[in-house]
Design a protein around this motif. Structure first.
Motif, PDB file in Angstrom:
ATOM      1  N   VAL A   1      46.121  62.320  27.239  1.00 50.52           N
ATOM      2  CA  VAL A   1      47.074  61.471  26.529  1.00 50.52           C
ATOM      3  C   VAL A   1      47.156  60.131  27.253  1.00 50.52           C
ATOM      4  N   GLN A   2      46.953  59.057  26.496  1.00 50.82           N
ATOM      5  CA  GLN A   2      47.086  57.703  27.042  1.00 50.82           C
ATOM      6  C   GLN A   2      48.302  57.050  26.408  1.00 50.82           C
ATOM      7  N   LEU A   3      49.273  56.712  27.238  1.00 55.28           N
ATOM      8  CA  LEU A   3      50.510  56.086  26.760  1.00 55.28           C
ATOM      9  C   LEU A   3      50.421  54.592  27.006  1.00 55.28           C
ATOM     10  N   HIS A   4      50.553  53.837  25.926  1.00 57.10           N
ATOM     11  CA  HIS A   4      50.256  52.414  25.970  1.00 57.10           C
ATOM     12  C   HIS A   4      51.473  51.577  25.612  1.00 57.10           C
ATOM     13  N   GLY A   5      52.645  52.016  26.040  1.00 54.18           N
ATOM     14  CA  GLY A   5      53.847  51.268  25.719  1.00 54.18           C
ATOM     15  C   GLY A   5      54.800  51.237  26.890  1.00 54.18           C
ATOM     16  N   ASP A   6      56.083  51.329  26.577  1.00 51.94           N
ATOM     17  CA  ASP A   6      57.111  51.281  27.623  1.00 51.94           C
ATOM     18  C   ASP A   6      57.631  52.676  27.971  1.00 51.94           C
ATOM     19  N   GLU A   7      56.821  53.686  27.737  1.00 52.51           N
ATOM     20  CA  GLU A   7      57.261  55.056  27.984  1.00 52.51           C
ATOM     21  C   GLU A   7      57.671  55.240  29.450  1.00 52.51           C
ATOM     22  N   GLY A   8      58.801  55.889  29.633  1.00 55.98           N
ATOM     23  CA  GLY A   8      59.313  56.116  30.981  1.00 55.98           C
ATOM     24  C   GLY A   8      58.792  57.407  31.578  1.00 55.98           C
ATOM     25  N   PRO A   9      59.230  57.717  32.800  1.00 56.18           N
ATOM     26  CA  PRO A   9      58.737  58.912  33.493  1.00 56.18           C
ATOM     27  C   PRO A   9      59.025  60.200  32.747  1.00 56.18           C
ATOM     28  N   GLU A  10      60.069  60.198  31.906  1.00 53.38           N
ATOM     29  CA  GLU A  10      60.396  61.417  31.161  1.00 53.38           C
ATOM     30  C   GLU A  10      59.269  61.809  30.202  1.00 53.38           C
ATOM     31  N   TYR A  11      58.531  60.831  29.688  1.00 58.30           N
ATOM     32  CA  TYR A  11      57.393  61.131  28.812  1.00 58.30           C
ATOM     33  C   TYR A  11      56.333  61.909  29.578  1.00 58.30           C
TER      34      TYR A  11
ATOM     35  N   ALA B   1      48.730  53.270  30.516  1.00 59.44           N
ATOM     36  CA  ALA B   1      48.152  51.960  30.253  1.00 59.44           C
ATOM     37  C   ALA B   1      49.247  50.908  30.347  1.00 59.44           C
ATOM     38  N   THR B   2      48.952  49.838  31.059  1.00 59.32           N
ATOM     39  CA  THR B   2      49.938  48.778  31.231  1.00 59.32           C
ATOM     40  C   THR B   2      49.234  47.440  31.278  1.00 59.32           C
ATOM     41  N   ALA B   3      49.953  46.393  30.901  1.00 58.02           N
ATOM     42  CA  ALA B   3      49.379  45.051  30.969  1.00 58.02           C
ATOM     43  C   ALA B   3      49.253  44.626  32.426  1.00 58.02           C
TER      44      ALA B   3
END
Length: 200
Positions: free
Chosen positions: A81-91, A105-107
């Protein structure tokens, strides 16, 4: 040939998946976030079944509810799973499961980031406008490469990927628009050229 980790993202067809695998990609990505490259869970599952065990299948999400991410991951059978937003540690806590790889993924900014800060297995540094194909200044003197398993993304293509790796010391690279003949349409020739150039 280098052992650089190479991910080809935004795949939607059997031919593109086969080209990536045959070229030697280490990972293939399927986009579930809003994009010209979006696929549904059924399509991703069908395509993922073509992928051998040694190649990682990745689902890309951006700002979606964690329950939706979990459902699409399970329905498609993807392994990362690649999370490409503002998802926090709970995700990351909620999505952690045996055999599942988590990618944050982060800018890229001039503020150093560290792989594992949110319990992710890999870190992906992208351009400020992900998916646009616009490069960012990875050669900037202010850029600090993260430690650990991190992938460089954003504006990469067969003609600049080797230079980018040499400039940053990236552990891996990720490409989507840089191997397309038109927006959302992968080129088998460019996929092969990218993997070959990355591993020169």
């Amino acid at each position: 040939m280098s052992d650089l980790f190479v991910k080809i993202c935004g795949l939607r067809t059997e031919r593109a998946v086969d080209a990536a695998v045959e070229a030697g990609a280490d990972a293939v990505g399927f986009v579930f976030a809003a994009s010209p490259r979006t696929v549904d869970a059924e399509t991703a599952r069908r395509l993922a079944l073509r992928v051998p065990e040694h190649v990682l299948t990745v689902g890309v999400f951006r700002g979606q509810p964690v329950d939706e991410v979990r459902r699409l991951t399970e329905e498609s059978g993807i392994r990362a799973v690649q999370l490409h937003g503002d998802e926090g540690p709970e995700y990351y806590t909620a999505l952690r499961a045996p055999g599942r790889t988590l990618i944050r993924a982060t800018a890229a900014t001039e503020v150093p980031v560290r792989c594992g800060e949110l319990d992710e297995d890999m870190l992906l540094l992208d351009a400020p406008d992900p998916g646009s194909g616009k490069p960012w200044n990875w050669a900037s003197p202010g850029f600090t490469a993260p430690d650990g398993r991190w992938l460089l993304a954003g504006g990469l293509h067969p003609d600049n990927v080797r230079r980018a790796v040499e400039a940053t010391g990236a552990w891996g690279v990720d490409v989507s628009s840089g191997v397309e003949s038109e927006r959302g349409v992968k080129s088998e020739q460019l996929i092969r050229a990218f993997v070959a150039a990355a591993r020169k």
